[in-house]
Design a protein around this motif. Structure first.
Motif, mmCIF file in Angstrom:
data_model
loop_
_atom_site.group_PDB
_atom_site.id
_atom_site.type_symbol
_atom_site.label_atom_id
_atom_site.label_comp_id
_atom_site.label_asym_id
_atom_site.label_seq_id
_atom_site.Cartn_x
_atom_site.Cartn_y
_atom_site.Cartn_z
ATOM 1 N N LYS A 1 0.832 -1.208 0.000
ATOM 2 C CA LYS A 1 0.000 0.000 0.000
ATOM 3 C C LYS A 1 0.864 1.255 0.000
ATOM 4 N N GLN A 2 1.943 1.255 0.785
ATOM 5 C CA GLN A 2 2.819 2.426 0.846
ATOM 6 C C GLN A 2 3.519 2.663 -0.481
ATOM 7 N N LEU B 1 2.345 1.879 -3.390
ATOM 8 C CA LEU B 1 1.320 2.430 -4.286
ATOM 9 C C LEU B 1 1.118 3.920 -4.016
ATOM 10 N N VAL B 2 1.054 4.290 -2.761
ATOM 11 C CA VAL B 2 0.871 5.702 -2.389
ATOM 12 C C VAL B 2 2.038 6.543 -2.921
ATOM 13 N N ILE C 1 -6.598 -3.712 -1.651
ATOM 14 C CA ILE C 1 -6.643 -2.247 -1.676
ATOM 15 C C ILE C 1 -8.026 -1.699 -2.030
ATOM 16 N N SER D 1 -9.217 0.660 0.976
ATOM 17 C CA SER D 1 -8.270 1.708 1.360
ATOM 18 C C SER D 1 -7.982 2.705 0.240
ATOM 19 N N GLU E 1 -5.827 2.994 -2.546
ATOM 20 C CA GLU E 1 -4.521 3.445 -3.033
ATOM 21 C C GLU E 1 -4.476 3.683 -4.543
ATOM 22 N N LYS F 1 -5.260 7.144 -9.440
ATOM 23 C CA LYS F 1 -3.836 6.914 -9.715
ATOM 24 C C LYS F 1 -3.693 6.532 -11.182
#
Length: 168
Positions: free
Chosen positions: A60-61, A63-64, A91, A94, A96, A100
């Motif tokens: 997740k991080q 992706l962020v 995800i 959440s 992400e 994007k």
């Protein structure tokens, strides 16, 4: 641009993974990071959604932190592999991938393989509200990764370069 690449294959060091790792050899001026651990993800469980395992938090991080994501997948039984679907399920709540930039790629042995996997991937990305900026079907019969990790296949390489020229 910080670009995260993800292989949808269930096989480590698959052709899709080798292909993604070779993209920087033809595209300059971007920072590429490859996430190669979706095969290690536990099955998605909604009860763990609020307290996911460390590997999911790392995913997740990344992706962020990415400005854009490239997902390249084979086709399994007319669909995306279960490991990729599982990663996307982690995800879902959440967000992400919300808005994007994503490039969806199928990298399969030859045409018409990949068509159904591409549709499945696009549906999943749409459900996650990703900003799909391109879809690119590529075939191993036209584009190969050499032993030294470079891409071979002039027409397919030109398609990739053109795509990156477009998204600058």
């Amino acid at each position: 641009m910080n670009i995260l690449t993800i292989s949808g294959s269930a096989q480590k060091e698959s052709r899709n993974e080798q292909f993604l790792k070779a993209i920087p050899t033809v595209i300059a001026g971007h920072q590429f990071t490859h996430f190669n651990s979706i095969t290690d993800f536990p099955l998605f469980n909604p009860q763990l959604d609020n307290t996911p395992p460390e590997i999911i938090l790392s995913f997740k991080q990344q992706l962020v932190n990415a400005d854009m994501v490239i997902i390249s997948t084979p086709e399994y039984v007319y669909n995306i592999p279960a490991v990729l679907k599982n990663a996307l399920e982690w995800i879902t709540s959440s967000g992400e991938l919300y808005n994007k930039k994503v490039i969806a790629i199928t990298y399969t042995p030859n045409t018409p393989r990949g068509e159904k996997a591409m549709q499945s991937l696009l549906w999943s990305l749409q459900a996650l509200s990703a900003k799909i900026i391109a879809e690119l079907p590529l075939y191993q019969s036209d584009l190969k990764v050499s032993k030294d990790g470079t891409l071979q296949g002039d027409e397919a390489i030109e398609s990739i370069k053109t795509l990156f020229d477009f998204i600058k």
